[in-house]
Design a protein around this motif. Structure first.
Motif, PDB file in Angstrom:
ATOM      1  N   ILE A 197      -3.504  69.497  19.713  1.00 23.30           N
ATOM      2  CA  ILE A 197      -2.205  69.216  19.719  1.00 23.30           C
ATOM      3  C   ILE A 197      -1.708  69.997  21.129  1.00 23.30           C
ATOM      4  O   ILE A 197      -0.881  69.813  22.158  1.00 23.30           O
ATOM      5  CB  ILE A 197      -1.356  69.547  18.396  1.00 23.30           C
ATOM      6  N   LEU A 198      -2.064  70.968  20.992  1.00 22.08           N
ATOM      7  CA  LEU A 198      -1.480  72.119  21.322  1.00 22.08           C
ATOM      8  C   LEU A 198      -2.550  72.594  23.031  1.00 22.08           C
ATOM      9  O   LEU A 198      -2.104  73.305  24.375  1.00 22.08           O
ATOM     10  CB  LEU A 198      -1.725  73.899  20.753  1.00 22.08           C
ATOM     11  N   GLN A 199      -3.333  73.013  22.545  1.00 21.88           N
ATOM     12  CA  GLN A 199      -4.124  71.923  24.307  1.00 21.88           C
ATOM     13  C   GLN A 199      -3.697  70.990  24.890  1.00 21.88           C
ATOM     14  O   GLN A 199      -3.783  71.246  25.896  1.00 21.88           O
ATOM     15  CB  GLN A 199      -5.827  71.723  23.879  1.00 21.88           C
ATOM     16  N   SER A 200      -3.642  69.730  24.652  1.00 16.35           N
ATOM     17  CA  SER A 200      -3.084  69.003  25.837  1.00 16.35           C
ATOM     18  C   SER A 200      -2.023  68.966  25.876  1.00 16.35           C
ATOM     19  O   SER A 200      -1.073  69.136  26.619  1.00 16.35           O
ATOM     20  CB  SER A 200      -3.038  67.793  24.374  1.00 16.35           C
ATOM     21  N   TYR A 201      -1.055  70.453  24.749  1.00 19.57           N
ATOM     22  CA  TYR A 201       0.421  70.513  25.549  1.00 19.57           C
ATOM     23  C   TYR A 201      -0.136  71.200  26.470  1.00 19.57           C
ATOM     24  O   TYR A 201       0.567  71.773  27.806  1.00 19.57           O
ATOM     25  CB  TYR A 201       0.981  70.928  24.601  1.00 19.57           C
ATOM     26  N   LEU A 202      -1.072  72.011  26.950  1.00 22.53           N
ATOM     27  CA  LEU A 202      -0.969  73.187  27.522  1.00 22.53           C
ATOM     28  C   LEU A 202      -1.752  72.768  28.600  1.00 22.53           C
ATOM     29  O   LEU A 202      -1.491  72.907  29.992  1.00 22.53           O
ATOM     30  CB  LEU A 202      -2.706  74.333  27.337  1.00 22.53           C
ATOM     31  N   GLU A 203      -2.353  71.229  28.368  1.00 22.86           N
ATOM     32  CA  GLU A 203      -2.933  70.347  29.658  1.00 22.86           C
ATOM     33  C   GLU A 203      -1.759  70.373  31.193  1.00 22.86           C
ATOM     34  O   GLU A 203      -1.797  70.084  31.540  1.00 22.86           O
ATOM     35  CB  GLU A 203      -3.717  69.861  29.378  1.00 22.86           C
ATOM     36  N   THR A 204      -0.574  69.457  29.783  1.00 21.51           N
ATOM     37  CA  THR A 204      -0.071  68.680  30.730  1.00 21.51           C
ATOM     38  C   THR A 204       1.079  69.492  31.375  1.00 21.51           C
ATOM     39  O   THR A 204       1.339  69.700  31.939  1.00 21.51           O
ATOM     40  CB  THR A 204       0.917  67.703  29.232  1.00 21.51           C
ATOM     41  N   LYS A 205       1.339  70.616  30.540  1.00 21.73           N
ATOM     42  CA  LYS A 205       1.883  71.967  31.032  1.00 21.73           C
ATOM     43  C   LYS A 205       1.524  72.516  32.167  1.00 21.73           C
ATOM     44  O   LYS A 205       2.008  73.264  33.664  1.00 21.73           O
ATOM     45  CB  LYS A 205       2.605  73.461  29.991  1.00 21.73           C
ATOM     46  N   SER A 206       0.424  72.523  32.945  1.00 19.92           N
ATOM     47  CA  SER A 206      -0.518  72.980  33.986  1.00 19.92           C
ATOM     48  C   SER A 206      -0.172  72.213  34.954  1.00 19.92           C
ATOM     49  O   SER A 206       0.048  72.553  35.706  1.00 19.92           O
ATOM     50  CB  SER A 206      -2.150  73.046  33.448  1.00 19.92           C
ATOM     51  N   PHE A 207       0.337  71.166  34.730  1.00 16.71           N
ATOM     52  CA  PHE A 207       0.433  69.791  35.716  1.00 16.71           C
ATOM     53  C   PHE A 207       2.100  70.495  36.742  1.00 16.71           C
ATOM     54  O   PHE A 207       1.972  69.413  37.500  1.00 16.71           O
ATOM     55  CB  PHE A 207       0.430  68.536  35.362  1.00 16.71           C
ATOM     56  N   PHE A 208       2.924  70.882  35.332  1.00 17.25           N
ATOM     57  CA  PHE A 208       4.104  70.887  36.019  1.00 17.25           C
ATOM     58  C   PHE A 208       4.640  72.431  36.884  1.00 17.25           C
ATOM     59  O   PHE A 208       3.922  73.311  36.702  1.00 17.25           O
ATOM     60  CB  PHE A 208       4.701  70.373  34.911  1.00 17.25           C
ATOM     61  N   ALA A 230      -1.569  76.628  15.393  1.00 19.94           N
ATOM     62  CA  ALA A 230      -2.426  77.112  16.534  1.00 19.94           C
ATOM     63  C   ALA A 230      -1.581  77.759  17.232  1.00 19.94           C
ATOM     64  O   ALA A 230       0.122  77.435  17.071  1.00 19.94           O
ATOM     65  CB  ALA A 230      -3.098  75.345  17.173  1.00 19.94           C
ATOM     66  N   VAL A 231      -2.308  78.664  17.315  1.00 21.03           N
ATOM     67  CA  VAL A 231      -1.439  79.653  18.514  1.00 21.03           C
ATOM     68  C   VAL A 231      -2.174  79.748  19.893  1.00 21.03           C
ATOM     69  O   VAL A 231      -3.154  79.539  20.070  1.00 21.03           O
ATOM     70  CB  VAL A 231      -1.097  80.484  18.238  1.00 21.03           C
ATOM     71  N   THR A 232      -1.385  80.089  20.650  1.00 23.32           N
ATOM     72  CA  THR A 232      -2.256  80.241  22.425  1.00 23.32           C
ATOM     73  C   THR A 232      -2.688  81.866  21.909  1.00 23.32           C
ATOM     74  O   THR A 232      -1.928  82.943  21.562  1.00 23.32           O
ATOM     75  CB  THR A 232      -1.460  80.365  23.656  1.00 23.32           C
ATOM     76  N   ASP A 233      -3.019  82.619  23.521  1.00 22.82           N
ATOM     77  CA  ASP A 233      -3.366  84.041  23.150  1.00 22.82           C
ATOM     78  C   ASP A 233      -1.724  84.308  24.228  1.00 22.82           C
ATOM     79  O   ASP A 233      -1.186  83.459  24.575  1.00 22.82           O
ATOM     80  CB  ASP A 233      -4.482  84.097  24.730  1.00 22.82           C
ATOM     81  N   PRO A 234      -2.143  85.248  24.378  1.00 27.13           N
ATOM     82  CA  PRO A 234      -0.884  85.774  25.000  1.00 27.13           C
ATOM     83  C   PRO A 234      -0.444  85.420  26.113  1.00 27.13           C
ATOM     84  O   PRO A 234       0.300  85.381  27.230  1.00 27.13           O
ATOM     85  CB  PRO A 234      -0.515  87.171  25.011  1.00 27.13           C
ATOM     86  N   LEU A 235      -1.143  84.941  27.090  1.00 27.62           N
ATOM     87  CA  LEU A 235      -1.290  84.306  28.504  1.00 27.62           C
ATOM     88  C   LEU A 235      -1.536  83.111  28.832  1.00 27.62           C
ATOM     89  O   LEU A 235      -1.062  82.246  29.948  1.00 27.62           O
ATOM     90  CB  LEU A 235      -3.009  84.584  29.331  1.00 27.62           C
ATOM     91  N   GLN A 236      -1.720  81.968  27.497  1.00 26.42           N
ATOM     92  CA  GLN A 236      -1.002  80.848  26.762  1.00 26.42           C
ATOM     93  C   GLN A 236      -2.489  80.134  28.261  1.00 26.42           C
ATOM     94  O   GLN A 236      -2.159  78.945  28.268  1.00 26.42           O
ATOM     95  CB  GLN A 236       0.303  80.393  27.979  1.00 26.42           C
ATOM     96  N   LEU A 237      -3.518  80.425  27.868  1.00 24.37           N
ATOM     97  CA  LEU A 237      -4.908  79.515  28.300  1.00 24.37           C
ATOM     98  C   LEU A 237      -5.009  79.488  27.106  1.00 24.37           C
ATOM     99  O   LEU A 237      -5.407  77.736  27.515  1.00 24.37           O
ATOM    100  CB  LEU A 237      -5.566  80.857  29.094  1.00 24.37           C
ATOM    101  N   ILE A 238      -5.700  80.102  26.189  1.00 20.55           N
ATOM    102  CA  ILE A 238      -6.600  79.786  24.976  1.00 20.55           C
ATOM    103  C   ILE A 238      -5.716  78.624  23.767  1.00 20.55           C
ATOM    104  O   ILE A 238      -5.181  79.789  22.984  1.00 20.55           O
ATOM    105  CB  ILE A 238      -7.447  80.462  24.740  1.00 20.55           C
TER     106      ILE A 238
END
Length: 138
Positions: free
Chosen positions: A127-138, A16-24
């Protein structure tokens, strides 16, 4: 720059990948482990990836599962082959069950829901979505 996630399996790797802005987070494909290095080489010529996120296969009690040695080898080769791309490992417990549930809720037919490749790509997306969610807290 994108973030790419892997749900590593000895038969298939969900990607899986994110969009270039790392949102989705979006399911990309399923690749046979023997073909992953060619796939990544080709993909990285087209797209910039900043981080690889790899699901860590853990038991319910937090100990390594029997597939852990394969994932450790995969992570080691990722770091060696692509030294400029960060590699992050995240807990992947329950992602396959969550993926099967998401697929079932999507209204797909029974045959489609049983496709292992679909479960693997959806797992990688979770896996990627959960990483993005934890990343947004830091």
């Amino acid at each position: 720059m994108r973030i790419m996630a892997f749900d590593y399996g000895v038969k298939r790797i969900g990607v899986a990948v994110t969009d270039p802005l790392q949102l989705i987070a979006t399911a990309l494909t399923t690749v046979h482990p023997e073909d992953i290095w060619t796939f990544l080489g080709d993909y990285l010529q087209q797209e910039a990836v900043e981080t690889f996120v790899v699901g860590q296969p853990l038991q319910l009690d937090g100990t390594a599962s029997e597939s852990a040695p394969h994932v450790i080898g995969f992570v080691r080769k990722l770091k060696k082959t692509f030294p400029t791309i960060a590699v992050v490992e995240v807990d992947e417990r329950f992602t396959s069950k969550m993926a099967a549930s998401v697929i079932a809720q999507s209204g797909k037919g029974k045959k489609k829901r049983q496709e292992k490749g679909l479960v693997d790509t959806v797992s990688a997306t979770i896996i990627l979505q959960s990483y993005l969610e934890t990343k947004s807290f830091f």
